[in-house]
Design an enzyme around this catalytic site. Structure first.
Site, PDB file in Angstrom:
ATOM      1  N   GLU A  14       9.503  19.771 -23.937  1.00  0.00           N
ATOM      2  CA  GLU A  14       8.959  20.042 -22.596  1.00  0.00           C
ATOM      3  C   GLU A  14       9.576  21.316 -22.011  1.00  0.00           C
ATOM      4  OE1 GLU A  14       6.483  18.424 -21.105  1.00  0.00           O
ATOM      5  OE2 GLU A  14       6.454  16.402 -21.981  1.00  0.00           O
TER       6      GLU A  14
ATOM      7  N   ARG B 256      -2.759  22.595 -12.390  1.00  0.00           N
ATOM      8  CA  ARG B 256      -1.792  21.628 -12.941  1.00  0.00           C
ATOM      9  C   ARG B 256      -2.077  21.305 -14.409  1.00  0.00           C
ATOM     10  NH1 ARG B 256       1.109  16.462  -9.941  1.00  0.00           N
ATOM     11  NH2 ARG B 256       2.284  15.806 -11.760  1.00  0.00           N
TER      12      ARG B 256
ATOM     13  N   LYS C  83       3.194  11.820 -10.521  1.00  0.00           N
ATOM     14  CA  LYS C  83       2.273  11.037 -11.370  1.00  0.00           C
ATOM     15  C   LYS C  83       2.982   9.739 -11.737  1.00  0.00           C
ATOM     16  CE  LYS C  83      -0.652  14.446 -13.658  1.00  0.00           C
ATOM     17  NZ  LYS C  83      -0.992  15.085 -14.935  1.00  0.00           N
TER      18      LYS C  83
ATOM     19  N   HIS D 169       7.040  11.194 -27.850  1.00  0.00           N
ATOM     20  CA  HIS D 169       6.098  12.060 -27.144  1.00  0.00           C
ATOM     21  C   HIS D 169       6.455  13.544 -27.320  1.00  0.00           C
ATOM     22  CE1 HIS D 169       3.498  13.565 -23.979  1.00  0.00           C
ATOM     23  NE2 HIS D 169       4.549  14.118 -23.399  1.00  0.00           N
TER      24      HIS D 169
ATOM     25  N   HIS E 114      -0.290  19.306 -25.133  1.00  0.00           N
ATOM     26  CA  HIS E 114      -0.514  17.862 -25.068  1.00  0.00           C
ATOM     27  C   HIS E 114      -1.841  17.445 -25.708  1.00  0.00           C
ATOM     28  CE1 HIS E 114       2.845  18.139 -22.335  1.00  0.00           C
ATOM     29  NE2 HIS E 114       2.873  16.837 -22.151  1.00  0.00           N
TER      30      HIS E 114
ATOM     31  N   GLU F 170      -4.178  17.914  -9.801  1.00  0.00           N
ATOM     32  CA  GLU F 170      -4.702  18.452 -11.056  1.00  0.00           C
ATOM     33  C   GLU F 170      -6.185  18.809 -10.978  1.00  0.00           C
ATOM     34  OE1 GLU F 170      -2.842  16.706 -14.555  1.00  0.00           O
ATOM     35  OE2 GLU F 170      -4.599  17.250 -15.732  1.00  0.00           O
TER      36      GLU F 170
ATOM     37  N   LYS G  69       7.849  23.295 -12.351  1.00  0.00           N
ATOM     38  CA  LYS G  69       6.974  22.149 -12.072  1.00  0.00           C
ATOM     39  C   LYS G  69       6.648  22.109 -10.578  1.00  0.00           C
ATOM     40  CE  LYS G  69       5.431  17.734 -13.159  1.00  0.00           C
ATOM     41  NZ  LYS G  69       5.421  16.636 -14.086  1.00  0.00           N
TER      42      LYS G  69
ATOM     43  N   HIS H 128      -1.401  14.816 -28.299  1.00  0.00           N
ATOM     44  CA  HIS H 128      -1.898  13.464 -28.045  1.00  0.00           C
ATOM     45  C   HIS H 128      -2.680  12.921 -29.234  1.00  0.00           C
ATOM     46  CE1 HIS H 128      -1.801  11.994 -23.711  1.00  0.00           C
ATOM     47  NE2 HIS H 128      -1.607  10.963 -24.497  1.00  0.00           N
TER      48      HIS H 128
ATOM     49  N   ARG I 190       0.817  -1.230   0.000  1.00  0.00           N
ATOM     50  CA  ARG I 190       0.000   0.000   0.000  1.00  0.00           C
ATOM     51  C   ARG I 190       0.846   1.273   0.000  1.00  0.00           C
ATOM     52  NH1 ARG I 190      -3.097  -3.201   3.588  1.00  0.00           N
ATOM     53  NH2 ARG I 190      -4.918  -4.017   2.493  1.00  0.00           N
TER      54      ARG I 190
HETATM   55  P1  NAD Z   1      11.896   6.587 -22.141  1.00  0.00           P
HETATM   56  O1  NAD Z   1      11.803   6.372 -20.706  1.00  0.00           O
HETATM   57  O2  NAD Z   1      11.275   5.587 -23.042  1.00  0.00           O
HETATM   58  O3  NAD Z   1      13.427   6.743 -22.527  1.00  0.00           O
HETATM   59  C1  NAD Z   1      13.771   6.921 -23.876  1.00  0.00           C
HETATM   60  C2  NAD Z   1      14.890   5.963 -24.302  1.00  0.00           C
HETATM   61  O4  NAD Z   1      16.129   6.434 -23.810  1.00  0.00           O
HETATM   62  C3  NAD Z   1      14.735   4.548 -23.760  1.00  0.00           C
HETATM   63  O5  NAD Z   1      15.130   3.627 -24.747  1.00  0.00           O
HETATM   64  C4  NAD Z   1      15.724   4.526 -22.593  1.00  0.00           C
HETATM   65  O6  NAD Z   1      16.204   3.241 -22.311  1.00  0.00           O
HETATM   66  C5  NAD Z   1      16.829   5.400 -23.126  1.00  0.00           C
HETATM   67  N1  NAD Z   1      17.636   6.082 -22.107  1.00  0.00           N
HETATM   68  C6  NAD Z   1      17.188   6.687 -20.998  1.00  0.00           C
HETATM   69  N2  NAD Z   1      18.180   7.346 -20.395  1.00  0.00           N
HETATM   70  C7  NAD Z   1      19.292   7.125 -21.126  1.00  0.00           C
HETATM   71  C8  NAD Z   1      20.629   7.548 -21.020  1.00  0.00           C
HETATM   72  N3  NAD Z   1      21.017   8.419 -20.080  1.00  0.00           N
HETATM   73  N4  NAD Z   1      21.520   7.107 -21.931  1.00  0.00           N
HETATM   74  C9  NAD Z   1      21.123   6.277 -22.941  1.00  0.00           C
HETATM   75  N5  NAD Z   1      19.849   5.875 -23.127  1.00  0.00           N
HETATM   76  C10 NAD Z   1      18.960   6.294 -22.212  1.00  0.00           C
HETATM   77  O7  NAD Z   1      11.297   8.005 -22.582  1.00  0.00           O
HETATM   78  P2  NAD Z   1      11.080   9.381 -21.803  1.00  0.00           P
HETATM   79  O8  NAD Z   1      10.900  10.383 -22.870  1.00  0.00           O
HETATM   80  O9  NAD Z   1      12.089   9.607 -20.750  1.00  0.00           O
HETATM   81  O10 NAD Z   1       9.701   9.174 -21.043  1.00  0.00           O
HETATM   82  C11 NAD Z   1       8.499   9.000 -21.722  1.00  0.00           C
HETATM   83  C12 NAD Z   1       7.488   8.466 -20.738  1.00  0.00           C
HETATM   84  O11 NAD Z   1       7.332   9.393 -19.678  1.00  0.00           O
HETATM   85  C13 NAD Z   1       6.113   8.237 -21.313  1.00  0.00           C
HETATM   86  O12 NAD Z   1       5.656   6.973 -20.915  1.00  0.00           O
HETATM   87  C14 NAD Z   1       5.251   9.326 -20.686  1.00  0.00           C
HETATM   88  O13 NAD Z   1       3.920   8.921 -20.489  1.00  0.00           O
HETATM   89  C15 NAD Z   1       5.955   9.528 -19.377  1.00  0.00           C
HETATM   90  N6  NAD Z   1       5.751  10.856 -18.786  1.00  0.00           N
HETATM   91  C16 NAD Z   1       5.363  10.921 -17.509  1.00  0.00           C
HETATM   92  C17 NAD Z   1       5.177  12.142 -16.900  1.00  0.00           C
HETATM   93  C18 NAD Z   1       4.786  12.208 -15.459  1.00  0.00           C
HETATM   94  O14 NAD Z   1       4.466  13.305 -14.972  1.00  0.00           O
HETATM   95  N7  NAD Z   1       4.819  11.122 -14.731  1.00  0.00           N
HETATM   96  C19 NAD Z   1       5.401  13.329 -17.607  1.00  0.00           C
HETATM   97  C20 NAD Z   1       5.830  13.232 -18.929  1.00  0.00           C
HETATM   98  C21 NAD Z   1       5.997  11.981 -19.531  1.00  0.00           C
HETATM   99  N1  GLY Z   2       3.368  16.097 -17.073  1.00  0.00           N
HETATM  100  C1  GLY Z   2       2.176  16.706 -16.603  1.00  0.00           C
HETATM  101  C2  GLY Z   2       2.024  16.630 -15.132  1.00  0.00           C
HETATM  102  O1  GLY Z   2       2.900  16.147 -14.438  1.00  0.00           O
HETATM  103  O2  GLY Z   2       1.017  17.041 -14.625  1.00  0.00           O
END
Ligand code: NAD
Ligand code: GLY
Length: 380
Positions: free
Chosen positions: A200, A258, A158, A282, A265, A254, A244, A269, A136
């Protein structure tokens, strides 16, 4: 926010950005070589030597940085195990989170144990969700290694995974104990991922940080780390984290404010979804979404052609796409109506009114949004 020389005997001072969430408050620490301070920083936050830690990563990232992380954690007396997940959005599923739970069980994680997420947003979202749900809720430390995760995904709590019905539909708010950002890890990030992260960054500038926009405009090249340069990179990380943190501290769940973090997006999206999540990263779809939101604002008389031009110039210097692909109007409207921000059947758009300010509008005719998305394609 400020430079807070951490009283550590090893490692350089780290920049500290606080996320003021009362009893759930935490810090974002930023600095070159920060990875080597991970264990000590965890101990500083009340975790005792002998505490069990599960590091969740993938083979790409772990191959580069796993050993540094392991040494740092073990040096601090933390009992460490590693789990490498398959990389990629396609693996961001409940089945993969079940693998983290399996390892949490075999590594005997207790209530006082910790999960460390070492990777991009995919790893961070899943490790965070596993931490939110194991027993939990246990602690999680986010160690983002992509630009996108450093400026956005790792901060704000998130967490979640995708469902067949859409992205991030299963999840929980679960704030980390600490976010530790080491910009040196970006050295191995593929250039396309650096560019996607810049979308971003530009988002933060347009929604609320004209100073950041001015700084970005001073650079001719924003499409690679060399062009950005070390000092601007640090400024980007600090200002984005601070932006942020400010928004999340005001509206963690949110309820209202937020939503501005979703600038670009909504239409982005649509582009991602209607191209099957395969053509664009993305951040690339977000760039198109911001260009389209700017067009929409322009058509509504909310902002000037000059501001739109400034936004487009930054996207262009970052090597990001700005023109939407050819998409069916009916499909765009249907996709907009399935957006997570829809309330009472009304789509909420975040629209720029100037460099550094946006409004939330739920009275936009969807045909106008379709036209704006298509207008991004004018010159191509
Ligand atoms: P990702 O996590 O898929 O990473 C992109 C690629 O880079 C992957 O292949 C990874 O293995 C590689 N990689 C990562 N760090 C590396 C490094 N230092 N050196 C070499 N390779 C490396 O992509 P991302 O853009 O980081 O994240 C996208 C995800 O984040 C989506 O699923 C999206 O929904 C999520 N997201 C979440 C939030 C949130 O608030 N929680 C906000 C924005 C996006
Ligand atoms: N990436 C949007 C949020 O964290 O709310």
């Amino acid at each position: 926010m400020g430079t807070d020389p951490q009283p550590m005997d090893s490692g350089a001072p780290l920049l500290t950005v606080p996320v003021d969430l009362g009893s759930a408050a935490y810090q974002v620490l930023i600095g070159r070589g920060a990875l080597g301070q991970l264990g000590a920083q965890i101990i500083k936050r009340g975790f005792k030597s002998g505490c069990r830690v599960l590091v969740v990563s993938n083979a790409h990232v772990s191959g580069h940085y796993g050993e540094t992380v392991r040494r740092s954690l073990e040096h601090a007396g933390l009992i460490t195990d590693f789990l490498e997940l398959e990389a990629g959005e396609v693996h961001k599923t409940p089945a993969t989170v079940a693998l983290i739970h399996d390892r949490a069980c075999s590594h005997q994680l207790e209530r006082g144990s910790l999960i460390v997420a070492l990777g991009g947003g995919v790893v961070g979202d899943m490790a965070g969700f596993a931490a939110a749900t194991w027993l939990r809720g246990i602690g999680v430390v986010q160690v983002p290694t992509t630009l996108l995760a450093m400026v956005d995904a790792a901060i704000g709590g998130k967490t979640g995974v995708n469902h067949a019905g859409g992205k991030n539909l299963i999840g929980a708010f679960h704030q980390p104990q600490l976010v530790l950002i080491d910009p040196e890890t970006l050295a191995t990030l593929p250039p396309r991922e650096v560019r996607a992260g810049m979308a971003e960054v530009i988002k933060y500038g347009v929604i609320g940080d004209p100073v950041l926009v001015d700084s970005l405009e001073e650079r001719q090249q924003l499409n690679c780390l060399e062009g950005i340069g070390k000092s601007l990179l640090l400024q980007i990380l600090r200002r984005s984290a601070a932006a942020k943190a400010r928004v999340v501290a005001t509206d963690e769940r949110e309820g209202s404010l937020r939503a501005i973090l979703n600038y670009g997006h909504t239409l982005g999206h649509v582009v991602e979804t209607l191209t099957g999540y395969e053509r664009y990263l993305h951040g690339e779809a977000l760039a198109i979404g911001m260009a389209a939101a700017g067009e929409l604002s322009l058509s509504l008389g909310l902002w000037s052609a000059q501001d739109q031009q400034r936004q487009l110039a930054l996207l262009e210097r970052s090597g990001l796409p700005m023109a939407a692909p050819d998409l069916d109007g009916e499909a765009i409207r249907n996709c907009l109506l399935r957006d997570k921000k829809v309330r009472d059947g009304r789509v909420r758009f975040i629209l720029p009114t100037g460099i550094g300010s946006v409004v939330i509008r739920d009275d936009i005719d969807l045909d106008q949004a379709v036209t704006a998305l298509r207008a991004t394609n004018r010159g191509s």
